[in-house]
Design a protein around this motif. Structure first.
Motif, short mmCIF file in Angstrom:
data_model
loop_
_atom_site.label_atom_id
_atom_site.label_comp_id
_atom_site.label_asym_id
_atom_site.label_seq_id
_atom_site.Cartn_x
_atom_site.Cartn_y
_atom_site.Cartn_z
N ALA A 231 0.82 -1.21 0.00
CA ALA A 231 0.00 0.00 0.00
C ALA A 231 0.85 1.26 0.00
CB ALA A 231 -0.92 0.00 1.22
N LEU A 232 2.09 1.15 0.46
CA LEU A 232 2.99 2.30 0.47
C LEU A 232 3.93 2.28 -0.72
CD1 LEU A 232 3.73 4.78 2.13
CD2 LEU A 232 5.37 3.38 3.39
N PRO B 260 2.10 3.33 -4.53
CA PRO B 260 1.93 4.75 -4.86
C PRO B 260 3.24 5.51 -4.99
CG PRO B 260 1.24 4.31 -2.62
CD PRO B 260 1.43 2.98 -3.27
N ALA C 121 -1.07 10.09 -5.58
CA ALA C 121 -0.27 9.10 -4.85
C ALA C 121 -0.93 8.71 -3.54
CB ALA C 121 1.13 9.66 -4.60
N ILE C 122 -1.45 9.70 -2.83
CA ILE C 122 -2.03 9.39 -1.52
C ILE C 122 -3.36 8.66 -1.65
CG2 ILE C 122 -3.42 11.47 -1.01
CD1 ILE C 122 -1.91 11.55 1.70
N VAL D 223 3.57 9.52 2.74
CA VAL D 223 3.36 10.02 1.39
C VAL D 223 3.49 11.54 1.37
CG1 VAL D 223 1.75 10.13 -0.55
CG2 VAL D 223 1.86 8.07 0.85
N ALA E 213 -2.61 5.16 -2.24
CA ALA E 213 -2.09 4.53 -1.03
C ALA E 213 -3.20 4.07 -0.09
CB ALA E 213 -1.15 5.49 -0.30
N LEU F 229 -0.44 5.79 7.19
CA LEU F 229 0.22 5.61 5.90
C LEU F 229 0.20 6.89 5.06
CD1 LEU F 229 -0.80 2.06 4.64
CD2 LEU F 229 1.40 2.82 5.49
N SER F 230 -0.73 7.78 5.34
CA SER F 230 -0.79 9.04 4.60
C SER F 230 0.41 9.93 4.92
CB SER F 230 -2.08 9.79 4.92
OG SER F 230 -3.21 9.06 4.54
#
Length: 267
Positions: A43-44, A47, A78-79, A133, A82, A129-130
């Motif tokens: 997930a990281l 993106p 990208a985010i 990014v 993600a 996770l944001s």
């Protein structure tokens, strides 16, 4: 009443509060994440990979034709990649298959908490996770014209979008109990993500694609998030972005809780 009966009554599990039930489910789910790191890494990585490739391949052409800061333009894409589809639905399928979900149904736990607790854990994971990014954006030179408040709203919008989308994988998980089916939830989103302003502004798209993008909820979301990066505060774009999140969330949550009711009836 015998002594044994009195002791049994004393140790019987009693219902906790609704928030306590949600928190208990969420805590268990969050604690399981480090043991399933293979669930988080893609997930990281995905993106970040696409962000790097898109900038390397398209930055000069896009900036020459539009005059936009392409690095900033691509950061919301990208985010969104993600956080979309990032959920504990796969863990829910595992609980269904090994019988843990059925055992939970034998406890006094509130039924809605079975799903809301997982979604609380999802929100924590999505926001966590944001942040990397956003830091990646800062590393390559992206800056927020709206300052620290804009950064917080940017992350919040990403979190709300990720949460709104989780209803789809949960609906699939509860309906099918099939991990392969759950994994298709992001695949279903992926092609539709390209029918938006993911690479170029709407006015630079061709006729048919421009018409689709104009009505796409992700286009509205991207516009709202981009307004926090450049152009100053655009309350209209931010509001429309939040409305798009609300519409998608209403649809996905309706499906998820309908699927939960169906599984409870079957169980």
């Amino acid at each position: 009443m015998t002594t044994a009966t009195i002791e049994h009554e004393a140790v019987r599990a009693r219902p906790a509060g609704f928030l306590a039930d949600c928190f208990s489910i969420a805590t268990r789910s969050v604690r399981a994440v480090p043991r399933e790191i293979e669930f988080v890494v893609p997930a990281l990585v995905v993106p970040v990979f696409f962000y790097t490739i898109n900038i390397g391949a398209l930055q000069r052409v896009a900036e020459a034709s539009t005059g936009l800061d392409f690095k900033a333009f691509q950061l919301p894409v990208a985010i969104i990649f993600a956080v979309t589809g990032l959920s504990r639905a796969s863990a829910l399928v595992t609980d269904i298959q090994n019988g843990y979900f059925d055992r939970l149904l034998m406890t006094p736990i509130r039924r809605l908490a079975l799903l809301l607790g997982l979604m609380m854990a999802d929100l924590v994971l999505i926001i966590t996770l944001s942040i990397p990014v956003v830091l990646m954006g800062f590393i390559v030179g992206v800056r927020f014209e709206t300052g620290i408040v804009g950064i917080l709203i940017f992350i919040l919008m990403a979190g709300l979008w990720g949460l709104a989308f989780t209803g789809f994988p949960y609906a699939i998980a509860l309906k099918t109990g099939n991990p392969a089916a759950v994994n298709t939830s992001f695949i279903l989103f992926f092609p539709f993500a390209f029918l938006t302003t993911s690479f170029l502004p709407r006015q630079a798209l061709s006729g048919w694609l421009q018409a689709i993008a104009a009505r796409h909820p992700v286009t509205s979301l991207l516009s709202g998030m981009r307004s926090l990066l450049y152009g100053g505060w655009d309350v209209y774009d931010i509001a429309i972005g939040l409305l798009a999140i609300a519409i998608v969330g209403t649809v996905s949550m309706t499906l998820a809780f309908t699927a939960l009711r169906g599984r409870l009836k079957r169980g």
